[in-house]
Design a protein around this motif. Structure first.
Motif, PDB file in Angstrom:
ATOM      1  N   MET A  32     -49.571 -46.318  32.491  1.00 54.43           N
ATOM      2  CA  MET A  32     -50.075 -45.767  31.237  1.00 54.43           C
ATOM      3  C   MET A  32     -49.458 -44.401  30.958  1.00 54.43           C
ATOM      4  SD  MET A  32     -54.086 -46.862  31.631  1.00 54.43           S
ATOM      5  CE  MET A  32     -54.547 -46.352  29.948  1.00 54.43           C
ATOM      6  N   GLU A  33     -49.263 -43.618  32.011  1.00 55.96           N
ATOM      7  CA  GLU A  33     -48.684 -42.284  31.870  1.00 55.96           C
ATOM      8  C   GLU A  33     -47.240 -42.357  31.362  1.00 55.96           C
ATOM      9  OE1 GLU A  33     -48.419 -38.235  34.616  1.00 55.96           O
ATOM     10  OE2 GLU A  33     -48.414 -40.212  35.567  1.00 55.96           O
ATOM     11  N   MET A  34     -46.471 -43.335  31.866  1.00 56.96           N
ATOM     12  CA  MET A  34     -45.098 -43.481  31.409  1.00 56.96           C
ATOM     13  C   MET A  34     -45.041 -43.900  29.939  1.00 56.96           C
ATOM     14  SD  MET A  34     -43.142 -42.563  33.908  1.00 56.96           S
ATOM     15  CE  MET A  34     -44.440 -41.368  34.278  1.00 56.96           C
ATOM     16  N   ALA A  35     -45.980 -44.775  29.517  1.00 61.35           N
ATOM     17  CA  ALA A  35     -46.040 -45.162  28.111  1.00 61.35           C
ATOM     18  C   ALA A  35     -46.428 -43.967  27.245  1.00 61.35           C
ATOM     19  CB  ALA A  35     -47.038 -46.305  27.927  1.00 61.35           C
ATOM     20  N   MET A  36     -47.389 -43.179  27.712  1.00 61.54           N
ATOM     21  CA  MET A  36     -47.787 -41.966  26.995  1.00 61.54           C
ATOM     22  C   MET A  36     -46.618 -41.002  26.853  1.00 61.54           C
ATOM     23  SD  MET A  36     -50.393 -38.959  28.270  1.00 61.54           S
ATOM     24  CE  MET A  36     -49.187 -38.455  29.503  1.00 61.54           C
ATOM     25  N   ASP A  37     -45.881 -40.819  27.937  1.00 58.97           N
ATOM     26  CA  ASP A  37     -44.744 -39.904  27.910  1.00 58.97           C
ATOM     27  C   ASP A  37     -43.694 -40.356  26.897  1.00 58.97           C
ATOM     28  OD1 ASP A  37     -43.038 -37.713  29.183  1.00 58.97           O
ATOM     29  OD2 ASP A  37     -41.774 -39.472  29.498  1.00 58.97           O
TER      30      ASP A  37
ATOM     31  N   GLY B 132     -55.095 -38.784  25.544  1.00 63.40           N
ATOM     32  CA  GLY B 132     -55.763 -40.073  25.430  1.00 63.40           C
ATOM     33  C   GLY B 132     -55.274 -40.863  24.228  1.00 63.40           C
ATOM     34  N   LEU B 133     -55.044 -40.181  23.112  1.00 65.68           N
ATOM     35  CA  LEU B 133     -54.517 -40.854  21.924  1.00 65.68           C
ATOM     36  C   LEU B 133     -53.116 -41.397  22.192  1.00 65.68           C
ATOM     37  CD1 LEU B 133     -54.773 -41.588  18.928  1.00 65.68           C
ATOM     38  CD2 LEU B 133     -53.906 -39.296  18.366  1.00 65.68           C
ATOM     39  N   ALA B 134     -52.286 -40.604  22.884  1.00 67.28           N
ATOM     40  CA  ALA B 134     -50.935 -41.063  23.217  1.00 67.28           C
ATOM     41  C   ALA B 134     -50.976 -42.231  24.202  1.00 67.28           C
ATOM     42  CB  ALA B 134     -50.118 -39.900  23.789  1.00 67.28           C
ATOM     43  N   TYR B 135     -51.901 -42.192  25.162  1.00 71.24           N
ATOM     44  CA  TYR B 135     -52.132 -43.335  26.056  1.00 71.24           C
ATOM     45  C   TYR B 135     -52.378 -44.595  25.231  1.00 71.24           C
ATOM     46  CZ  TYR B 135     -53.051 -41.298  30.763  1.00 71.24           C
ATOM     47  OH  TYR B 135     -52.957 -40.739  32.004  1.00 71.24           O
ATOM     48  N   TRP B 136     -53.353 -44.484  24.328  1.00 76.34           N
ATOM     49  CA  TRP B 136     -53.814 -45.632  23.551  1.00 76.34           C
ATOM     50  C   TRP B 136     -52.686 -46.203  22.702  1.00 76.34           C
ATOM     51  CZ3 TRP B 136     -54.722 -46.379  18.177  1.00 76.34           C
ATOM     52  CH2 TRP B 136     -55.471 -47.520  17.871  1.00 76.34           C
ATOM     53  N   ARG B 137     -51.932 -45.322  22.050  1.00 78.78           N
ATOM     54  CA  ARG B 137     -50.853 -45.790  21.180  1.00 78.78           C
ATOM     55  C   ARG B 137     -49.722 -46.406  21.995  1.00 78.78           C
ATOM     56  NH1 ARG B 137     -49.435 -42.906  15.907  1.00 78.78           N
ATOM     57  NH2 ARG B 137     -49.856 -45.017  15.234  1.00 78.78           N
ATOM     58  N   GLY B 138     -49.412 -45.829  23.134  1.00 78.18           N
ATOM     59  CA  GLY B 138     -48.340 -46.370  23.964  1.00 78.18           C
ATOM     60  C   GLY B 138     -48.675 -47.730  24.540  1.00 78.18           C
ATOM     61  N   CYS B 139     -49.895 -47.868  25.053  1.00 80.04           N
ATOM     62  CA  CYS B 139     -50.273 -49.127  25.704  1.00 80.04           C
ATOM     63  C   CYS B 139     -50.522 -50.248  24.711  1.00 80.04           C
ATOM     64  CB  CYS B 139     -51.511 -48.906  26.577  1.00 80.04           C
ATOM     65  SG  CYS B 139     -51.207 -47.896  28.034  1.00 80.04           S
ATOM     66  N   ARG B 140     -50.685 -49.931  23.434  1.00 81.78           N
ATOM     67  CA  ARG B 140     -50.866 -50.953  22.407  1.00 81.78           C
ATOM     68  C   ARG B 140     -49.548 -51.345  21.742  1.00 81.78           C
ATOM     69  NH1 ARG B 140     -55.607 -52.216  19.950  1.00 81.78           N
ATOM     70  NH2 ARG B 140     -54.566 -52.235  17.910  1.00 81.78           N
ATOM     71  N   THR B 141     -48.464 -50.690  22.135  1.00 78.17           N
ATOM     72  CA  THR B 141     -47.158 -50.987  21.546  1.00 78.17           C
ATOM     73  C   THR B 141     -46.542 -52.214  22.214  1.00 78.17           C
ATOM     74  OG1 THR B 141     -46.773 -48.648  21.074  1.00 78.17           O
ATOM     75  CG2 THR B 141     -44.849 -50.082  21.061  1.00 78.17           C
TER      76      THR B 141
ATOM     77  N   LEU C 197     -59.194 -46.146  29.754  1.00 84.98           N
ATOM     78  CA  LEU C 197     -58.679 -44.973  29.059  1.00 84.98           C
ATOM     79  C   LEU C 197     -59.347 -43.706  29.585  1.00 84.98           C
ATOM     80  CD1 LEU C 197     -56.607 -44.495  26.796  1.00 84.98           C
ATOM     81  CD2 LEU C 197     -58.505 -44.547  25.160  1.00 84.98           C
ATOM     82  N   LEU C 198     -60.652 -43.756  29.793  1.00 81.88           N
ATOM     83  CA  LEU C 198     -61.367 -42.598  30.329  1.00 81.88           C
ATOM     84  C   LEU C 198     -60.879 -42.265  31.729  1.00 81.88           C
ATOM     85  CD1 LEU C 198     -63.613 -40.484  30.217  1.00 81.88           C
ATOM     86  CD2 LEU C 198     -65.216 -42.251  31.024  1.00 81.88           C
ATOM     87  N   MET C 199     -60.720 -43.277  32.564  1.00 85.29           N
ATOM     88  CA  MET C 199     -60.270 -43.030  33.933  1.00 85.29           C
ATOM     89  C   MET C 199     -58.844 -42.489  33.962  1.00 85.29           C
ATOM     90  SD  MET C 199     -62.860 -43.618  35.721  1.00 85.29           S
ATOM     91  CE  MET C 199     -62.078 -43.428  37.324  1.00 85.29           C
ATOM     92  N   ALA C 200     -57.998 -42.972  33.044  1.00 84.46           N
ATOM     93  CA  ALA C 200     -56.622 -42.478  32.985  1.00 84.46           C
ATOM     94  C   ALA C 200     -56.582 -41.019  32.542  1.00 84.46           C
ATOM     95  CB  ALA C 200     -55.799 -43.341  32.040  1.00 84.46           C
ATOM     96  N   ILE C 201     -57.488 -40.631  31.640  1.00 83.09           N
ATOM     97  CA  ILE C 201     -57.561 -39.232  31.221  1.00 83.09           C
ATOM     98  C   ILE C 201     -58.016 -38.363  32.379  1.00 83.09           C
ATOM     99  CG2 ILE C 201     -58.797 -37.612  29.727  1.00 83.09           C
ATOM    100  CD1 ILE C 201     -58.815 -39.800  27.571  1.00 83.09           C
ATOM    101  N   ILE C 202     -59.020 -38.838  33.140  1.00 81.31           N
ATOM    102  CA  ILE C 202     -59.469 -38.099  34.326  1.00 81.31           C
ATOM    103  C   ILE C 202     -58.324 -37.981  35.336  1.00 81.31           C
ATOM    104  CG2 ILE C 202     -61.027 -38.181  36.307  1.00 81.31           C
ATOM    105  CD1 ILE C 202     -63.080 -39.523  34.468  1.00 81.31           C
ATOM    106  N   TYR C 203     -57.543 -39.051  35.474  1.00 82.44           N
ATOM    107  CA  TYR C 203     -56.382 -39.030  36.374  1.00 82.44           C
ATOM    108  C   TYR C 203     -55.420 -37.895  36.016  1.00 82.44           C
ATOM    109  CZ  TYR C 203     -51.490 -40.384  37.290  1.00 82.44           C
ATOM    110  OH  TYR C 203     -50.153 -40.381  37.597  1.00 82.44           O
ATOM    111  N   LEU C 204     -55.242 -37.628  34.718  1.00 83.50           N
ATOM    112  CA  LEU C 204     -54.345 -36.549  34.300  1.00 83.50           C
ATOM    113  C   LEU C 204     -54.804 -35.182  34.786  1.00 83.50           C
ATOM    114  CD1 LEU C 204     -53.226 -37.297  30.625  1.00 83.50           C
ATOM    115  CD2 LEU C 204     -51.864 -37.423  32.713  1.00 83.50           C
TER     116      LEU C 204
END
Length: 443
Positions: free
Chosen positions: A219-224, A376-385, A400-407
């Motif tokens: 998810m982080e790579m998609a966000m990036d 979190g918004l970038a996570y969501w948009r990346g993973c839905r692409t 999504l919440l857990m991934a934000i906590i991971y950051l």
């Protein structure tokens, strides 16, 4: 385009000054009148938050431009394809090196126009023996051997290869990289059509299903990639990510090659290209697929290196980054990124420490909330692409919440690395990530 001078001196002193400045910024609001202490933070929330939101939503503009101009990105005729040298710096990669060579050999690129160069950087495992066998099977495979004490880390290994290769373009891969058969053809066509001096492929995690840690990295790579595309669309700065980067050889020579006085060759080269006026693009599909780090100790080592190299480049090149070599939008983009990525974690720490000492409320929480919300918004948009390669994790609310906590691990890594850089002298070592080779590419 002249070579960019490396200004890697006095890093400890520069880091100490940066640390002191962040300490003062975190503590100062607690000695202000309570009514006015939040105003500087709220101004930062507006400025940095609006830039972050603009970046995430501008990504759509970049995506639409690629789609609307798809006719200009048609694959180049094979006769017109340039010569490409694939460079891999490898140390102790017995688990993955044979698979990588097989993937490169299967690329749908003219065999006479591609050469693979593996720099065996003092491997102590079976990597040298495996490479000897592979050289007998693949005539376009060349091995360069360096001792483990040669110095310069990965940059030193790549510079060694530069003395021997003569291709028009360089494709830099990590030993665990996996590519689709048409990846190189599409990548070169995109670079040539767009006039890019360098192009970074989106990084996709092949073992996302292994555990929660690798899933969050996917998810982080998609966000990036979403943020990178948005920065490009907003005329900001695109950065290389090491694995899956295509480089125009003459530009690399003019920039002085790879900096051997850094722990992150890709991040340092990104700034050297930027200062030299070279154009860097990013391509969502096809991705370069790689292994995510499956353990917390491994992730901790990797992120320390990333944090140190990322901060080093700002300390080394800041006079040039603030000069007229860059446009206003590039300077603004870099400043916002620097404040959010490197300053905010340290400022927040000292804000928390001061609030405990003075028994007052923390002040910078609105900025932290804004930063995590944009992520979190970038996570969501990346993973839905829609994407090629491994399926991206579904951005359901819990994940999504857990991934934000991971950051939040960056709020530990950045302060620790900054303190370490300010106190201890740096000894350059190649702190490589271990690869296990348990996953295979998905096309």
């Amino acid at each position: 385009m002249a070579a960019v001078a490396v200004t890697g001196q006095y890093r400890r002193g520069k880091t100490a000054l940066f640390l002191i400045a962040c300490c003062c910024a975190g503590a100062a609001p607690h000695w202000m009148e309570s009514e006015s202490s939040l105003w500087p933070v709220l101004i930062l929330v507006f400025l940095l938050g609006s830039h972050g939101l603009r970046t995430v939503f501008l990504r759509d503009r970049e995506q639409s431009l690629v789609k609307s101009n798809s006719s200009s990105f048609q694959l180049i005729d094979e006769k017109s394809l340039p010569n490409v040298d694939v460079l891999i710096a490898a140390r102790d990669e017995e688990a993955v090196i044979e698979r990588l060579v097989a993937h490169i050999a299967s690329l749908s690129y003219p065999k006479e126009k591609i050469s693979t160069w593996i720099i065996d950087d003092g491997s102590q495992d079976r990597t040298p023996l495996i490479l000897e066998k592979l050289c007998l099977q693949h005539k376009n495979l060349h091995v360069i051997r360096r001792s483990s004490s040669a110095g310069g880390g990965k940059s030193g290994a790549l510079n060694k290869a530069l003395t021997k290769v003569h291709g028009d373009w360089l494709l830099i891969l990590d030993a665990d990289a996996q590519l689709q058969q048409d990846s190189l053809h599409r990548l070169v066509s995109y670079a040539r059509a767009g006039g890019w001096s360098a192009v970074q492929l989106r990084k996709a995690v092949i073992n996302a299903s292994e555990n929660h840690l690798t899933s969050f990295q996917a998810m982080e790579m998609a966000m990036d990639a979403v943020i990178q595309q948005g920065r490009l669309a907003g005329r900001g700065v695109v950065e290389l990510r090491g694995n899956g980067q295509l480089l125009f050889r003459p530009v690399i020579d003019q920039c002085g090659g790879f900096n051997e006085d850094t722990v992150t060759d890709d991040l340092d080269l990104s700034f050297r290209l930027l200062i030299s006026g070279a154009l860097v693009g990013i391509l969502w599909d096809p991705p370069v697929q790689e292994e995510g780090v499956g353990t917390i100790p491994g992730l901790w080592r990797q992120r320390q290196r990333w944090a140190e190299g990322g901060l080093q480049r700002f300390l080394d090149y800041w006079p040039l980054l603030m000069s007229n070599r860059l446009t206003f939008l590039q300077r603004w983009d870099l400043m916002c990124f620097f404040l959010l990525q490197y300053s905010l974690p340290i400022v927040s720490l000292f804000d928390l420490i001061t609030s405990v000492v003075t028994r007052t409320m923390p002040v910078y929480w609105p900025l932290s909330i804004a930063a995590f919300s944009i992520s979190g918004l970038a996570y969501w948009r990346g993973c839905r692409t829609i994407s090629e390669g491994p399926e991206l994790p579904s951005p359901d609310p819990f994940r999504l919440l857990m991934a934000i906590i991971y950051l939040g691990h960056w709020f530990v890594v950045i302060p620790w690395v900054t303190v370490r850089m300010a106190v201890f002298p740096k000894k350059l070592v190649w702190a490589k990530t271990n690869h296990h080779g348990q996953q295979t590419v998905q096309v």
